[in-house]
Design a protein around this motif. Structure first.
Motif, PDB file in Angstrom:
ATOM      1  N   VAL A  55       0.887  -1.159   0.000  1.00  0.00           N
ATOM      2  CA  VAL A  55       0.000   0.000   0.000  1.00  0.00           C
ATOM      3  C   VAL A  55       0.925   1.210   0.000  1.00  0.00           C
ATOM      4  N   TRP A  56       0.943   1.885  -1.125  1.00  0.00           N
ATOM      5  CA  TRP A  56       1.900   2.976  -1.284  1.00  0.00           C
ATOM      6  C   TRP A  56       1.609   4.092  -0.285  1.00  0.00           C
ATOM      7  N   PRO A  57       2.665   4.554   0.393  1.00  0.00           N
ATOM      8  CA  PRO A  57       2.496   5.632   1.367  1.00  0.00           C
ATOM      9  C   PRO A  57       2.125   6.946   0.683  1.00  0.00           C
ATOM     10  N   THR A  58       1.587   7.849   1.476  1.00  0.00           N
ATOM     11  CA  THR A  58       1.195   9.151   0.948  1.00  0.00           C
ATOM     12  C   THR A  58       2.034  10.242   1.605  1.00  0.00           C
ATOM     13  N   THR A  66      -3.173  15.676  -0.121  1.00  0.00           N
ATOM     14  CA  THR A  66      -2.454  14.413   0.080  1.00  0.00           C
ATOM     15  C   THR A  66      -2.322  13.714  -1.260  1.00  0.00           C
ATOM     16  N   ARG A  67      -1.157  13.169  -1.513  1.00  0.00           N
ATOM     17  CA  ARG A  67      -0.926  12.421  -2.754  1.00  0.00           C
ATOM     18  C   ARG A  67      -0.103  11.178  -2.448  1.00  0.00           C
ATOM     19  N   THR A  68      -0.194  10.213  -3.339  1.00  0.00           N
ATOM     20  CA  THR A  68       0.605   9.002  -3.220  1.00  0.00           C
ATOM     21  C   THR A  68       2.043   9.321  -3.599  1.00  0.00           C
ATOM     22  N   LYS A  69       2.978   8.739  -2.869  1.00  0.00           N
ATOM     23  CA  LYS A  69       4.394   8.948  -3.185  1.00  0.00           C
ATOM     24  C   LYS A  69       4.703   8.402  -4.577  1.00  0.00           C
ATOM     25  N   TYR A  71       7.443   6.614  -7.155  1.00  0.00           N
ATOM     26  CA  TYR A  71       8.398   5.526  -6.949  1.00  0.00           C
ATOM     27  C   TYR A  71       9.729   6.065  -6.428  1.00  0.00           C
ATOM     28  N   GLU A  72      10.182   7.159  -6.991  1.00  0.00           N
ATOM     29  CA  GLU A  72      11.465   7.742  -6.605  1.00  0.00           C
ATOM     30  C   GLU A  72      11.491   8.187  -5.145  1.00  0.00           C
ATOM     31  N   GLU A  73      10.330   8.440  -4.566  1.00  0.00           N
ATOM     32  CA  GLU A  73      10.240   8.915  -3.183  1.00  0.00           C
ATOM     33  C   GLU A  73      10.143   7.785  -2.164  1.00  0.00           C
ATOM     34  N   LEU A  74       9.972   6.567  -2.634  1.00  0.00           N
ATOM     35  CA  LEU A  74       9.850   5.432  -1.721  1.00  0.00           C
ATOM     36  C   LEU A  74      11.186   5.126  -1.064  1.00  0.00           C
ATOM     37  N   SER A  75      11.143   4.512   0.108  1.00  0.00           N
ATOM     38  CA  SER A  75      12.371   4.056   0.763  1.00  0.00           C
ATOM     39  C   SER A  75      12.923   2.864  -0.013  1.00  0.00           C
ATOM     40  N   VAL A  76      14.121   2.463   0.289  1.00  0.00           N
ATOM     41  CA  VAL A  76      14.738   1.316  -0.379  1.00  0.00           C
ATOM     42  C   VAL A  76      13.881   0.066  -0.179  1.00  0.00           C
ATOM     43  N   ALA A  77      13.415  -0.151   1.044  1.00  0.00           N
ATOM     44  CA  ALA A  77      12.583  -1.320   1.340  1.00  0.00           C
ATOM     45  C   ALA A  77      11.258  -1.261   0.581  1.00  0.00           C
ATOM     46  N   LYS A  79      10.696   0.331  -2.268  1.00  0.00           N
ATOM     47  CA  LYS A  79      10.992   0.103  -3.685  1.00  0.00           C
ATOM     48  C   LYS A  79      11.157  -1.384  -3.959  1.00  0.00           C
ATOM     49  N   LEU A  80      11.858  -2.082  -3.071  1.00  0.00           N
ATOM     50  CA  LEU A  80      12.053  -3.516  -3.232  1.00  0.00           C
ATOM     51  C   LEU A  80      10.711  -4.238  -3.220  1.00  0.00           C
ATOM     52  N   GLN A  81       9.816  -3.870  -2.306  1.00  0.00           N
ATOM     53  CA  GLN A  81       8.507  -4.516  -2.246  1.00  0.00           C
ATOM     54  C   GLN A  81       7.684  -4.186  -3.487  1.00  0.00           C
ATOM     55  N   ALA A  82       7.737  -2.949  -3.949  1.00  0.00           N
ATOM     56  CA  ALA A  82       7.013  -2.564  -5.170  1.00  0.00           C
ATOM     57  C   ALA A  82       7.525  -3.373  -6.358  1.00  0.00           C
ATOM     58  N   ASP A  83       8.831  -3.568  -6.438  1.00  0.00           N
ATOM     59  CA  ASP A  83       9.414  -4.372  -7.512  1.00  0.00           C
ATOM     60  C   ASP A  83       8.971  -5.830  -7.401  1.00  0.00           C
ATOM     61  N   CYS A  84       8.921  -6.342  -6.185  1.00  0.00           N
ATOM     62  CA  CYS A  84       8.483  -7.725  -5.964  1.00  0.00           C
ATOM     63  C   CYS A  84       7.007  -7.899  -6.314  1.00  0.00           C
ATOM     64  N   ASP A  85       6.200  -6.869  -6.074  1.00  0.00           N
ATOM     65  CA  ASP A  85       4.785  -6.914  -6.454  1.00  0.00           C
ATOM     66  C   ASP A  85       4.659  -7.082  -7.970  1.00  0.00           C
ATOM     67  N   LEU A  86       5.450  -6.328  -8.697  1.00  0.00           N
ATOM     68  CA  LEU A  86       5.431  -6.411 -10.159  1.00  0.00           C
ATOM     69  C   LEU A  86       5.922  -7.779 -10.632  1.00  0.00           C
ATOM     70  N   LYS A  87       6.978  -8.289 -10.008  1.00  0.00           N
ATOM     71  CA  LYS A  87       7.502  -9.608 -10.368  1.00  0.00           C
ATOM     72  C   LYS A  87       6.460 -10.692 -10.116  1.00  0.00           C
ATOM     73  N   ALA A  88       5.713 -10.582  -9.022  1.00  0.00           N
ATOM     74  CA  ALA A  88       4.690 -11.579  -8.705  1.00  0.00           C
ATOM     75  C   ALA A  88       3.648 -11.638  -9.821  1.00  0.00           C
ATOM     76  N   THR A  89       3.185 -10.488 -10.262  1.00  0.00           N
ATOM     77  CA  THR A  89       2.198 -10.448 -11.343  1.00  0.00           C
ATOM     78  C   THR A  89       2.778 -11.044 -12.612  1.00  0.00           C
ATOM     79  N   ASN A  90       3.996 -10.683 -12.937  1.00  0.00           N
ATOM     80  CA  ASN A  90       4.650 -11.176 -14.142  1.00  0.00           C
ATOM     81  C   ASN A  90       4.806 -12.694 -14.113  1.00  0.00           C
TER      82      ASN A  90
END
Length: 115
Positions: A55-58, A66-69, A71-77, A79-90
């Protein structure tokens, strides 16, 4: 002399997820989970599949909106989870035959496809 196919089997090539056979969903699900766990960050990918994506932070802007962060504003952790979410779908989409893929390809969240 070892053939190329035998060499690939011996080397443990596993660059493609198992393909779903509709009548064997339970077996495919188990093999798919093992395949995912064997990938880099596999446990995070599997978590995304089973529990849904990050759940992307705001952030609150100076004007109070209020806006959703981004990708560039996400923490390293994050970003890793967001990347893993995409990999799971793929990974899940790659393991589906074309007729099933055509039914679920509008979903962008692995958990929705999985269920």
């Amino acid at each position: 002399m070892t053939t190329l196919a035998e060499f690939i089997i011996i080397a443990g090539a596993d660059n493609h997820p198992p393909m779903l056979e509709k009548s064997l969903y339970d077996s495919w699900k188990i093999r798919m989970e093992l395949y995912i766990e064997n990938r880099e960050n596999g446990r995070m990918i599997l978590n995304s599949l089973q529990n849904g994506p990050l759940v992307w932070p705001t952030v609150v802007e100076e004007d109070g909106t209020t806006r959703t962060k981004k990708y560039e504003e996400l923490s390293v952790a994050e970003k890793l989870q967001a990347d893993c979410d995409l990999k799971a779908t793929n990974i899940v989409l790659q393991g589906l035959p074309l007729d099933v893929y055509a039914i679920v390809n509008h979903h962008k969240v692995a958990k929705e496809i999985w269920e």
